[in-house]
Design an enzyme around this catalytic site. Structure first.
Site, short mmCIF file in Angstrom:
data_model
loop_
_atom_site.label_atom_id
_atom_site.label_comp_id
_atom_site.label_asym_id
_atom_site.label_seq_id
_atom_site.Cartn_x
_atom_site.Cartn_y
_atom_site.Cartn_z
N HIS A 81 0.82 -1.41 -0.05
CA HIS A 81 -0.08 -0.05 0.05
C HIS A 81 0.92 1.41 0.02
CE1 HIS A 81 0.27 2.05 3.84
NE2 HIS A 81 0.44 0.83 4.47
N CYS A 82 0.03 2.23 -0.43
CA CYS A 82 0.93 3.50 -0.33
C CYS A 82 -0.06 4.58 0.13
CB CYS A 82 1.50 4.02 -1.86
SG CYS A 82 0.21 4.01 -2.83
N GLN A 83 0.01 5.97 -0.36
CA GLN A 83 -0.89 6.90 0.10
C GLN A 83 -2.26 6.88 -0.46
OE1 GLN A 83 -0.33 8.68 2.73
NE2 GLN A 83 -1.88 9.93 2.88
N GLY A 85 -2.78 4.80 -3.85
CA GLY A 85 -2.95 3.47 -4.52
C GLY A 85 -2.03 3.08 -5.76
N TYR A 110 -3.12 4.55 2.57
CA TYR A 110 -3.26 5.20 3.96
C TYR A 110 -3.93 6.32 4.11
CZ TYR A 110 -1.74 6.93 8.23
OH TYR A 110 -1.84 7.57 9.64
#
Length: 119
Positions: A81-83, A85, A110
């Protein structure tokens, strides 16, 4: 069975996995600065630009560098995961190229997690 695995995972499914699966490896691919502002509990920070090298490492080197056991290529629970997608999807694609057939992306990132968790 691998063909039934989708590349994305929802907030609800990830939340359920976090609550029940000790084998889940949740990889946060954001920058250190982003991670310092908040992260999903239990996630391991491996920046997106190092994912390919990290998952190509020998298991003992991976454990030494990241403090967790490197998952086998057929690990059922590997989530990036990132901020928002996009970087998570890039990392998921790199993992697939390295043979991690069940790797998935938490597309909400996130941002969604922190909104739903009230952080």
């Amino acid at each position: 069975m691998a063909s039934s695995v989708t590349k994305d995972i929802s907030y609800k499914d990830l939340k359920a996995l976090l609550g029940q699966n000790q084998n889940l490896l949740l990889v946060d691919v954001r920058t250190k600065e982003e991670v310092d502002k908040g992260h999903i509990p239990g996630s391991v920070h491996i920046p997106v630009d190092t994912v390919e090298a990290a998952f190509a490492m020998a298991p003992e080197d991976f454990k030494c560098k990241y403090g967790v056991t490197k998952p086998p290529q057929d690990a059922p629970e590997l989530v990036f995961h990132c901020q928002l997608g996009r970087r998570g999807l890039n990392a998921t694609n790199k993992a697939h190229q390295l043979g991690y057939v069940n790797a998935r992306n938490y597309a909400g990132g996130y941002k969604e997690w922190s909104e739903k968790e009230g952080k």
